[in-house]
Design an enzyme around this catalytic site. Sequence first.
Site, PDB file in Angstrom:
ATOM      1  N   GLU A   1       5.471 -11.638  14.721  1.00 40.02           N
ATOM      2  CA  GLU A   1       4.994 -12.270  15.953  1.00 40.02           C
ATOM      3  C   GLU A   1       5.474 -13.722  16.021  1.00 40.02           C
ATOM      4  O   GLU A   1       5.904 -14.196  17.063  1.00 40.02           O
ATOM      5  CB  GLU A   1       3.464 -12.213  15.979  1.00 40.02           C
ATOM      6  CG  GLU A   1       2.880 -12.623  17.311  1.00 40.02           C
ATOM      7  CD  GLU A   1       1.375 -12.444  17.363  1.00 40.02           C
ATOM      8  OE1 GLU A   1       0.794 -12.911  18.351  1.00 40.02           O
ATOM      9  OE2 GLU A   1       0.793 -11.861  16.432  1.00 40.02           O
TER      10      GLU A   1
ATOM     11  N   ARG B   1       0.806  -1.224   0.000  1.00 41.08           N
ATOM     12  CA  ARG B   1       0.000   0.000   0.000  1.00 41.08           C
ATOM     13  C   ARG B   1       0.840   1.275   0.000  1.00 41.08           C
ATOM     14  O   ARG B   1       0.335   2.330  -0.352  1.00 41.08           O
ATOM     15  CB  ARG B   1      -1.028  -0.059   1.122  1.00 41.08           C
ATOM     16  CG  ARG B   1      -2.101  -1.130   0.800  1.00 41.08           C
ATOM     17  CD  ARG B   1      -3.093  -1.337   1.900  1.00 41.08           C
ATOM     18  NE  ARG B   1      -2.547  -1.966   3.084  1.00 41.08           N
ATOM     19  CZ  ARG B   1      -2.435  -3.281   3.277  1.00 41.08           C
ATOM     20  NH1 ARG B   1      -2.839  -4.119   2.359  1.00 41.08           N
ATOM     21  NH2 ARG B   1      -1.938  -3.750   4.390  1.00 41.08           N
TER      22      ARG B   1
END
Length: 181
Positions: free
Chosen positions: A102, A65
């Site tokens: 993560e 993006r």
Amino acid sequence: MASDGRVERIASSIRAIPNFPKPGILFQDITTLLLDPQAFRDTTDLFVERYKDKSITVVAGVEARGFIFGPPIALAIGAKFVPIRKPKKLPGEVISEEYSLEYGTDKIEMHVGAVQPNDRVLIVDDLIATGGTLCAAAKLIERVGAKVVECACVIELPELKGRDKLGDLPVFVLVQADESV
């Protein structure tokens, strides 16, 4: 920040999708912003107004993006646009930077020679969450001797404390979003 209604228009044009891409995530969807030509123009204009007089020579857009918002900013301020991509997406010689997720790691890449020593770089992405991608992008740019002037994002999820990971690197954000479902 502009108090002329532009930020409010931008914020109201971003759709929040609960439980996407997985349960417990409130996804900030900018595609609805892109469907609103005035909100899209406002977004670009606010960034251009901020950076037009800062001697930026490179706008580096983070995949994917950052590729939407980066090029119009680069054109408007007279800077070149450099894509920062996921691995194996750029042909030719690249430099890469690994960063932690993560669970596991990921990597971003940039063409060798796209950013020069002494370039003044603006890093653009749609969102700052944990700050991992922006931090890796900044390290890539600094490794070639360029200066990161600022990171610019449309949206910030402040609860994830992404700014902390960036240390002293300035971050400019248009919209603060709530990430809870």
